[in-house]
Design an enzyme around this catalytic site. Sequence first.
Site, short mmCIF file in Angstrom:
data_model
loop_
_atom_site.label_atom_id
_atom_site.label_comp_id
_atom_site.label_asym_id
_atom_site.label_seq_id
_atom_site.Cartn_x
_atom_site.Cartn_y
_atom_site.Cartn_z
N ALA A 271 29.92 -20.55 -33.29
CA ALA A 271 29.40 -21.46 -34.30
C ALA A 271 28.67 -22.68 -33.78
CB ALA A 271 30.54 -21.90 -35.21
N ALA A 272 29.13 -23.29 -32.70
CA ALA A 272 28.56 -24.55 -32.25
C ALA A 272 27.11 -24.36 -31.77
CB ALA A 272 29.42 -25.13 -31.12
N PRO A 273 26.24 -25.35 -32.04
CA PRO A 273 26.50 -26.68 -32.61
C PRO A 273 26.49 -26.76 -34.13
CG PRO A 273 24.23 -26.55 -31.88
CD PRO A 273 24.87 -25.23 -31.50
N GLY A 274 26.28 -25.64 -34.84
CA GLY A 274 26.56 -25.64 -36.25
C GLY A 274 25.41 -25.48 -37.22
N SER A 275 24.20 -25.24 -36.76
CA SER A 275 23.09 -25.07 -37.70
C SER A 275 23.33 -23.91 -38.66
CB SER A 275 21.77 -24.85 -36.94
OG SER A 275 21.38 -26.02 -36.25
N LYS A 276 23.69 -22.76 -38.10
CA LYS A 276 23.91 -21.59 -38.95
C LYS A 276 25.23 -21.72 -39.71
CE LYS A 276 21.34 -18.69 -35.71
NZ LYS A 276 21.18 -19.75 -34.69
N ASP B 285 26.13 -14.78 -33.89
CA ASP B 285 24.90 -15.25 -33.26
C ASP B 285 25.27 -15.47 -31.79
OD1 ASP B 285 22.10 -16.18 -33.47
OD2 ASP B 285 22.98 -18.09 -32.85
N ASP C 17 34.23 -21.48 -31.72
CA ASP C 17 33.45 -21.51 -30.48
C ASP C 17 34.43 -21.65 -29.31
OD1 ASP C 17 30.23 -21.91 -30.07
OD2 ASP C 17 31.37 -22.62 -28.34
N CYS D 6 18.67 -14.65 -29.54
CA CYS D 6 17.33 -15.17 -29.33
C CYS D 6 16.80 -14.68 -27.98
CB CYS D 6 17.31 -16.70 -29.42
SG CYS D 6 18.48 -17.53 -28.33
#
Length: 307
Positions: free
Chosen positions: A107-112, A182, A130, A235
């Site tokens: 999860a970090a840093p948390g955008s999604k 992700d 995370d 990515c």
Amino acid sequence: MTPLERYESLVDDPDALRRACERPLPSVVRVNTIKAAVERVREALDAEGVAHEPADWHPGVLRLTEDSPGSNWPHAHGWIHGQEEVSNLPAMVLDPQPGDRVWDACAAPGSKTTQLAALMDDRGLLVGNDNNLGRLSALRHNAERLGVTNLVVTNQDARNFSLKPLGERHGGVDAFDAALVDAPCSCEGTIRKNPDAFDTWSLDHVHSVAGVQKGILRRAVQATRPGGTVVYSTCTFAPEENEAVLDHVLEEEACRLVDFDAPLDGVPGVTEWEGEAYDPSVEKALRIYPHHNDTGGFFCAKVEVGE
């Protein structure tokens, strides 16, 4: 051979890919609908003189022509969040509903993570995990600024994630309705915002991180209820980290790849790479190259969990 040269056989126009990777990445923000509606945010940006235009595929994704994402009051108040355009795709593909139980494995840093919370209308249970304790502080900060209240933060190795503590504290959780992976990756697709991304690139690292990705995706499938959804994204361009990971999990777990509507231009996943053949269904995945939509490079796949 550079990483880009390695993938020339996979793209329609290698020269266009190279030129796109040499251009800076556009500045983009996501409207945080927990705190403000899209039109209200646009009015605020107009009042501040911040030039912007909505992405043609989603009204809540705004491209800023000059201003940096964090230098205006709507950002300070949590109305918007700086998030790369293509990075908005995985949460939208997962499409969590208010009241769902959702796991963001990395999860970090948390955008999604915060985007998932907004899609859930800040309801239900969202677990942001995370394994990097230091990065979790950024996750907490972003969640607080954006007004997220349905988030539980955990610090575990996602490959061995345990539901037991959640079950004890949050009403008997024994499986998630949906999960987002992700995954940590070699980050080849971030070259436009990280010009030094190729400096430390190595094939050994690609193979090493692929093993981690397989473990995390398998655990996500195991932790999601039958009929639930898992979205896998990276990515990077490397098939070893994308289609090969999906192929492995399809063999080891009860799940299948499913089609999804792609609001961004891309190409199907590849079924063969350097002498390796993958499950034909990996074509249902989406590969996005920087020259397709003037974004970073990305990979996304949607998995349905079986019985």
